[in-house]
Design a protein around this motif. Structure first.
Motif, mmCIF file in Angstrom:
data_model
loop_
_atom_site.group_PDB
_atom_site.id
_atom_site.type_symbol
_atom_site.label_atom_id
_atom_site.label_comp_id
_atom_site.label_asym_id
_atom_site.label_seq_id
_atom_site.Cartn_x
_atom_site.Cartn_y
_atom_site.Cartn_z
ATOM 1 N N ARG A 78 -13.114 -4.703 0.717
ATOM 2 C CA ARG A 78 -11.732 -4.195 1.117
ATOM 3 C C ARG A 78 -11.174 -5.059 2.035
ATOM 4 O O ARG A 78 -11.501 -5.450 3.141
ATOM 5 C CB ARG A 78 -12.211 -2.551 1.809
ATOM 6 C CG ARG A 78 -10.889 -2.068 2.337
ATOM 7 C CD ARG A 78 -11.285 -0.574 2.769
ATOM 8 N NE ARG A 78 -11.969 -0.678 4.161
ATOM 9 C CZ ARG A 78 -12.055 0.301 4.940
ATOM 10 N NH1 ARG A 78 -11.626 1.320 4.604
ATOM 11 N NH2 ARG A 78 -12.358 0.176 6.481
ATOM 12 N N LEU A 79 -9.644 -5.103 1.868
ATOM 13 C CA LEU A 79 -8.945 -5.940 2.802
ATOM 14 C C LEU A 79 -8.151 -4.916 3.457
ATOM 15 O O LEU A 79 -7.907 -3.975 3.037
ATOM 16 C CB LEU A 79 -7.952 -7.045 1.953
ATOM 17 C CG LEU A 79 -8.599 -7.700 0.900
ATOM 18 C CD1 LEU A 79 -7.578 -8.484 0.114
ATOM 19 C CD2 LEU A 79 -9.786 -8.391 1.647
ATOM 20 N N SER A 80 -7.768 -5.164 4.698
ATOM 21 C CA SER A 80 -6.938 -4.440 5.503
ATOM 22 C C SER A 80 -5.597 -5.326 5.811
ATOM 23 O O SER A 80 -5.531 -6.493 6.161
ATOM 24 C CB SER A 80 -7.727 -4.094 6.900
ATOM 25 O OG SER A 80 -8.802 -3.322 6.542
ATOM 26 N N CYS A 81 -4.580 -4.633 6.260
ATOM 27 C CA CYS A 81 -3.291 -4.902 6.603
ATOM 28 C C CYS A 81 -2.872 -4.183 7.778
ATOM 29 O O CYS A 81 -2.606 -2.850 7.841
ATOM 30 C CB CYS A 81 -2.426 -5.145 5.568
ATOM 31 S SG CYS A 81 -0.685 -5.628 5.946
ATOM 32 N N THR A 82 -2.487 -4.948 9.088
ATOM 33 C CA THR A 82 -2.159 -4.191 10.194
ATOM 34 C C THR A 82 -0.991 -4.997 10.503
ATOM 35 O O THR A 82 -0.593 -5.948 10.169
ATOM 36 C CB THR A 82 -3.161 -3.944 11.234
ATOM 37 O OG1 THR A 82 -3.604 -5.456 11.772
ATOM 38 C CG2 THR A 82 -4.195 -3.135 10.813
ATOM 39 N N ALA A 83 -0.230 -3.959 11.285
ATOM 40 C CA ALA A 83 1.068 -4.800 12.033
ATOM 41 C C ALA A 83 0.897 -5.012 13.506
ATOM 42 O O ALA A 83 0.529 -4.101 14.221
ATOM 43 C CB ALA A 83 2.250 -3.894 11.652
ATOM 44 N N SER A 84 1.644 -5.938 13.911
ATOM 45 C CA SER A 84 1.789 -6.249 15.487
ATOM 46 C C SER A 84 3.165 -6.277 15.658
ATOM 47 O O SER A 84 3.829 -6.961 15.200
ATOM 48 C CB SER A 84 1.033 -7.839 15.531
ATOM 49 O OG SER A 84 1.470 -7.884 16.946
ATOM 50 N N GLY A 85 3.494 -5.510 16.629
ATOM 51 C CA GLY A 85 4.815 -5.400 17.005
ATOM 52 C C GLY A 85 5.803 -4.226 16.603
ATOM 53 O O GLY A 85 6.871 -3.971 16.951
ATOM 54 N N PHE A 86 5.244 -3.573 15.559
ATOM 55 C CA PHE A 86 5.956 -2.539 14.858
ATOM 56 C C PHE A 86 5.020 -1.539 14.135
ATOM 57 O O PHE A 86 3.946 -1.904 13.917
ATOM 58 C CB PHE A 86 6.852 -3.046 14.051
ATOM 59 C CG PHE A 86 6.364 -3.793 12.682
ATOM 60 C CD1 PHE A 86 6.203 -5.139 12.875
ATOM 61 C CD2 PHE A 86 6.491 -3.171 11.429
ATOM 62 C CE1 PHE A 86 5.987 -5.987 11.860
ATOM 63 C CE2 PHE A 86 6.147 -3.898 10.440
ATOM 64 C CZ PHE A 86 5.480 -5.319 10.466
ATOM 65 N N THR A 87 5.451 -0.610 13.651
ATOM 66 C CA THR A 87 4.818 0.494 12.929
ATOM 67 C C THR A 87 4.775 0.301 11.510
ATOM 68 O O THR A 87 5.994 0.212 10.914
ATOM 69 C CB THR A 87 5.165 1.777 13.403
ATOM 70 O OG1 THR A 87 4.118 2.869 12.915
ATOM 71 C CG2 THR A 87 6.485 2.197 13.176
ATOM 72 N N LEU A 88 3.722 0.129 10.864
ATOM 73 C CA LEU A 88 3.558 -0.221 9.465
ATOM 74 C C LEU A 88 3.976 1.131 8.551
ATOM 75 O O LEU A 88 4.211 0.962 7.296
ATOM 76 C CB LEU A 88 2.250 -0.683 9.234
ATOM 77 C CG LEU A 88 2.005 -1.465 7.848
ATOM 78 C CD1 LEU A 88 2.999 -2.621 7.602
ATOM 79 C CD2 LEU A 88 0.584 -1.820 7.599
ATOM 80 N N ASP A 89 3.699 2.268 9.275
ATOM 81 C CA ASP A 89 3.641 3.318 8.116
ATOM 82 C C ASP A 89 5.260 3.734 7.572
ATOM 83 O O ASP A 89 5.449 4.580 6.749
ATOM 84 C CB ASP A 89 3.164 4.575 8.986
ATOM 85 C CG ASP A 89 3.843 4.739 10.476
ATOM 86 O OD1 ASP A 89 3.613 6.014 10.873
ATOM 87 O OD2 ASP A 89 4.548 3.997 10.912
#
Length: 124
Positions: free
Chosen positions: A17-28
């Protein structure tokens, strides 16, 4: 900035399982695409999820084996990969378009924010 994690070495037929998160802004609020670049090959889009209605897209080569999903509480988009094959090996990137809430068409030119990628290696 987008950040991928979860890559590594897995046996053929295994799962990851790979994950992707955001730094500095909201990904949703953004669609997220997953791209793969195999050694010596061009980067290709393999899956994505829209932000408007959560609709998903898969290329034929991963359809039925990969699942993309988002967890807005954790501000994370996942790519669950099962029944991995040697041809799935490569660097996996997540990306988001800056000006759209649909993830398709899944082409590189529409995606403006990219992560650094995470390596996925498949052992036979």
């Amino acid at each position: 900035e987008l950040v991928e994690s979860g890559g590594g070495l897995v046996q053929s037929g295994g799962s990851m399982r790979l994950s992707c998160t955001a730094s500095g802004f909201t990904l949703d609020i953004y669609p997220v695409g997953w791209f793969r670049q195999a050694p010596g090959k061009e980067r290709e889009g393999i899956s994505c999820i829209s932000s408007s209605d959560g609709s998903t897209y898969y290329v034929d080569s991963v359809k039925g084996r990969f699942t993309v999903a988002r967890d807005n509480d954790r501000k994370t988009v996942y790519l669950q990969m099962t029944n991995l094959k040697p041809e799935d090996e490569g660097t996996y990137f997540c990306a988001a378009p800056a000006y759209d809430n649909e993830c398709v068409p899944l082409v590189l030119s529409r995606y403006h924010m990219w992560g650094q990628g995470t390596q996925v290696a498949i052992s036979s």
